[in-house]
Design a protein around this motif. Sequence first.
Motif, short mmCIF file in Angstrom:
data_model
loop_
_atom_site.label_atom_id
_atom_site.label_comp_id
_atom_site.label_asym_id
_atom_site.label_seq_id
_atom_site.Cartn_x
_atom_site.Cartn_y
_atom_site.Cartn_z
N LEU A 16 45.86 52.78 37.07
CA LEU A 16 45.89 51.93 36.30
C LEU A 16 45.26 50.45 36.53
N TYR A 17 43.84 49.89 36.43
CA TYR A 17 43.44 48.88 35.90
C TYR A 17 44.28 47.29 34.75
N VAL A 18 44.88 46.55 35.81
CA VAL A 18 45.01 45.51 34.46
C VAL A 18 44.57 44.10 35.30
N GLY A 19 43.96 44.30 33.78
CA GLY A 19 42.73 42.74 34.04
C GLY A 19 43.51 42.00 33.09
N ASN A 20 42.97 40.22 33.24
CA ASN A 20 42.88 39.00 32.95
C ASN A 20 44.69 39.18 33.11
N LEU A 21 45.58 39.24 33.85
CA LEU A 21 46.35 39.00 34.47
C LEU A 21 46.69 37.21 34.68
N ALA A 22 47.91 36.18 34.02
CA ALA A 22 48.07 35.06 35.01
C ALA A 22 48.34 34.60 36.12
N ARG B 228 44.94 32.84 45.96
CA ARG B 228 45.05 32.90 44.85
C ARG B 228 45.05 34.43 44.19
N SER B 229 45.93 34.56 43.03
CA SER B 229 45.38 35.94 42.07
C SER B 229 43.69 35.77 41.48
N LYS B 230 43.63 36.87 41.77
CA LYS B 230 41.96 37.08 41.90
C LYS B 230 42.14 37.57 39.82
N GLY B 231 43.30 37.14 39.81
CA GLY B 231 43.46 37.84 37.98
C GLY B 231 43.57 38.98 37.69
N PHE B 232 43.68 39.87 38.39
CA PHE B 232 43.12 41.59 38.18
C PHE B 232 44.28 42.07 38.98
N GLY B 233 44.37 43.65 38.80
CA GLY B 233 45.75 44.71 39.70
C GLY B 233 45.72 45.66 39.57
N PHE B 234 46.69 46.53 40.02
CA PHE B 234 46.69 47.72 39.50
C PHE B 234 47.80 48.35 39.48
N ALA C 289 49.53 33.40 38.16
CA ALA C 289 50.78 33.31 38.55
C ALA C 289 52.35 34.36 38.61
N THR C 290 51.15 35.71 37.60
CA THR C 290 51.68 37.10 37.49
C THR C 290 52.09 37.87 38.98
N THR C 291 53.09 37.71 39.55
CA THR C 291 53.68 37.95 40.95
C THR C 291 53.75 40.23 40.41
N GLU C 292 54.12 40.88 41.89
CA GLU C 292 54.28 42.01 41.84
C GLU C 292 55.20 42.69 40.98
N GLU C 293 55.96 42.06 41.93
CA GLU C 293 57.69 42.65 41.05
C GLU C 293 56.98 42.03 39.31
N GLU C 294 56.40 41.18 38.61
CA GLU C 294 56.57 41.22 37.15
C GLU C 294 55.66 41.72 36.81
N LEU C 295 54.57 42.58 37.60
CA LEU C 295 54.06 43.24 36.66
C LEU C 295 54.18 45.02 37.14
N LYS C 296 55.17 44.59 37.70
CA LYS C 296 55.62 46.43 37.87
C LYS C 296 56.82 46.20 37.13
N VAL D 285 49.16 42.81 43.09
CA VAL D 285 48.15 42.48 42.40
C VAL D 285 47.10 41.47 43.28
N ILE D 286 45.78 41.60 42.92
CA ILE D 286 44.13 41.19 43.86
C ILE D 286 44.22 39.65 43.99
N MET D 287 44.56 39.58 45.89
CA MET D 287 44.64 38.23 45.67
C MET D 287 43.12 37.81 46.64
N ASP D 288 43.23 37.09 46.57
CA ASP D 288 41.43 35.99 47.06
C ASP D 288 42.05 36.23 48.56
N ARG D 289 41.52 36.60 49.42
CA ARG D 289 41.19 36.50 50.75
C ARG D 289 41.44 35.28 51.50
N GLU D 290 40.63 34.32 50.74
CA GLU D 290 40.03 32.70 51.68
C GLU D 290 41.17 32.01 50.58
N THR D 291 41.13 32.49 49.65
CA THR D 291 42.27 31.08 48.83
C THR D 291 43.99 31.23 48.72
#
Length: 90
Positions: free
Chosen positions: A3-9, A40-46, A11-18, A32-38
């Motif tokens: 599942l794609y999960v969009g519009n994540l805060a 920070r979370s990109k605001g979406f995950g799977f 600060a949302t962690t993978e544990e919270e998502l699970k 939670v997909i993270m930006d390689r350069e910063t």
Amino acid sequence: MKLYVGNLAFATTEEELKNAFASFGTVDSAIVIMDRETGRSKGFGFVEMHNDDEAKAAMEGMNGQQLGGRTLKVNEARPKEERPRGAFRR
């Protein structure tokens, strides 16, 4: 089913998502997909659920629900599109 999960805060962690999806069945993975350069979370995950019935229930149950003060958008994940090799990226 994945599942794609969009519009994540951000600060949302993978544990919270699970944990949010665990009430619908067995969660095989939550990322939670993270930006390689910063970093920070990109605001979406799977979220990958153990079977399709659990995934469909989670998709229906979590789409439009609040997590971390944000309204989630949950859909079945689409296959990753291939990018041309050597393409310029910023």
